[in-house]
Design an enzyme around this catalytic site. Structure first.
Site, PDB file in Angstrom:
ATOM      1  N   CYS A 258       6.771  -3.448   4.368  1.00 48.69           N
ATOM      2  CA  CYS A 258       7.690  -4.089   3.420  1.00 48.69           C
ATOM      3  C   CYS A 258       9.154  -3.946   3.868  1.00 48.69           C
ATOM      4  O   CYS A 258       9.556  -4.595   4.816  1.00 48.69           O
ATOM      5  CB  CYS A 258       7.447  -3.530   2.014  1.00 48.69           C
ATOM      6  SG  CYS A 258       7.891  -4.696   0.706  1.00 48.69           S
ATOM      7  N   HIS A 344       1.404  -4.700   1.189  1.00 49.97           N
ATOM      8  CA  HIS A 344       1.099  -3.287   0.928  1.00 49.97           C
ATOM      9  C   HIS A 344      -0.373  -2.967   1.163  1.00 49.97           C
ATOM     10  O   HIS A 344      -1.200  -3.071   0.243  1.00 49.97           O
ATOM     11  CB  HIS A 344       1.481  -2.934  -0.512  1.00 49.97           C
ATOM     12  CG  HIS A 344       2.954  -2.787  -0.715  1.00 49.97           C
ATOM     13  ND1 HIS A 344       3.619  -1.588  -0.557  1.00 49.97           N
ATOM     14  CD2 HIS A 344       3.893  -3.697  -1.029  1.00 49.97           C
ATOM     15  CE1 HIS A 344       4.900  -1.763  -0.781  1.00 49.97           C
ATOM     16  NE2 HIS A 344       5.095  -3.044  -1.073  1.00 49.97           N
ATOM     17  N   GLU A 346      -1.769  -0.162   1.384  1.00 52.07           N
ATOM     18  CA  GLU A 346      -2.208   1.037   0.666  1.00 52.07           C
ATOM     19  C   GLU A 346      -2.619   0.751  -0.772  1.00 52.07           C
ATOM     20  O   GLU A 346      -3.252   1.575  -1.428  1.00 52.07           O
ATOM     21  CB  GLU A 346      -1.087   2.090   0.664  1.00 52.07           C
ATOM     22  CG  GLU A 346      -0.016   1.930  -0.398  1.00 52.07           C
ATOM     23  CD  GLU A 346       0.905   0.735  -0.186  1.00 52.07           C
ATOM     24  OE1 GLU A 346       1.566   0.312  -1.140  1.00 52.07           O
ATOM     25  OE2 GLU A 346       0.961   0.224   0.953  1.00 52.07           O
TER      26      GLU A 346
END
Length: 373
Positions: A258, A344, A346
């Site tokens: 990001c 993202h 994760e």
């Protein structure tokens, strides 16, 4: 229990448009920030505590917010980071086994002002047509002129450095100190689940403040470097851009997510730009150009990197693109041990399509360790 009428509230946009709603709970007052929307059906606790949302008024498009309360351990940082909440239906009584408190109690504890009973569909439609802009939510419904004057003083997101507001002040460690891999992470607004994903893959992480130098990170003698997500405009983060440039020049393993992805791009001479609305949700489609596979991803960003300048850079390869608007979602350097993504991996919002990126980072580190052995 005597019924109490909800206090009237409003949303005043920078262009003068007004939407009305009701204050959540007993709070009165105002909150200022850039208004944006998230299309996720679940995950509001993670959204509200994500440091990348710092300074933003969050509109949730899901009709019900608070229905499953909050639960310890599901936050992405140590406190709520959004500037305020705008929703349609706010649930005061949660129905979830394992919830530790109601969302109202959680927001009160974090001193967050929220409004409900808003026509969020109309509001989101307006933002999509007219672009993200600053706004204020307030119970001062009869004081619009004064609110507009205050709103004019709210800083624009372009050129706004916010990483310093959410980054750790002092370095700290995460994971097993006997783990085989050491990673130095630059905290631009790092999410807890990123650290958990690295730790469960055998990493011992030292997390550094946003303005740490290469010398600071190098003293940890890491095997790899990570540049985190975070809020605000990436261009003012000159220290982080210089750090990324030095890591890359030394051909050390580095992975960015990001804001970290944008920092890597800027370090290679690729400009960033503010998007009209940004991407915020948990079902954004991405194509992996290296494998041909599609990925359903979680995204949260209002800035992106220039496709034109990325394509013009002979040492950069675009590895991922957004299937809705063709924005650049991932890059790698052809001659260096460096890659990054705009989304993202994760988050795992149901699909775990993108978690392989952490494995890729670990493989890059192991490969370099073997070469140096």
């Amino acid at each position: 229990m005597k019924y109490k009428a909800k206090k009237k509230a409003l949303i005043l946009l920078a262009d003068g448009t007004i939407f009305y709603g009701k204050a959540v709970g007993e709070k009165e007052g105002s909150a200022f920030g850039e208004v944006c929307f998230n299309t996720g059906m679940t995950g509001y606790q993670e959204i509200f505590t994500d440091p990348s949302y710092y300074g933003q008024l969050m509109v949730t498009t899901n009709a019900h917010i608070g229905n499953y309360g909050v639960k310890d351990g599901e936050e992405e940082s140590d406190s709520v980071k959004i500037a305020g909440l705008i929703c349609k239906n706010f649930s005061y009584t949660p129905s979830r086994v394992g919830s530790t408190e109601s969302l109202e109690e959680y927001l009160d504890k974090n001193n967050l002002f929220a409004i409900s009973d808003v026509d969020t569909r109309a509001l989101v439609s307006y933002i999509r047509d007219n672009g993200a802009m600053n706004a204020v939510i307030s119970t001062e419904v009869d004081n619009v002129d004064e609110l507009m004057e205050q709103l004019k003083e709210t800083p624009d997101m372009v050129g706004l450095e916010l990483a310093s507001k959410v980054s750790t002040k002092e370095p700290y460690f995460f994971g097993d100190e006997d783990a085989p891999i050491k990673v130095a992470a630059l905290d631009l607004g790092i999410k807890k689940n990123i650290l958990r994903n690295l730790a469960k893959r055998g990493c011992y992480i030292k997390v550094f403040p946003y303005n740490a130098t290469f010398k600071d990170l190098e003293e940890f003698q890491p095997d790899g470097y990570f540049l985190s997500n975070g809020p605000g405009d990436p261009e003012p983060l000159e220290c982080a851009i210089d750090l990324a440039k030095e890591i890359i020049e030394k051909n050390l393993p580095v992975f960015g997510i990001c804001l970290g992805h944008q920092i890597i791009a800027l370090s290679q001479g690729v400009a960033t730009f503010k998007m009209y609305n940004g991407h915020r949700g948990i079902n954004h489609p991405v194509i992996n150009h290296l494998t041909g596979n599609g990925e359903i991803t979680s995204q949260n960003h209002g800035f992106a990197i220039s496709r034109e300048e990325t394509e013009a850079n002979e040492d950069l390869e675009i590895t991922h693109s957004h299937l809705n608007d063709n924005t650049v979602m991932g890059i790698r350097l052809k001659s260096k041990n460096c890659f990054s993504v705009q989304y993202h991996p994760e988050a795992g919002p149901g699909p775990n399509d993108a978690t392989y990126l952490f494995d890729q980072f670990i493989e890059n580190i192991k490969k370099q360790k073997l070469e140096l052995a």
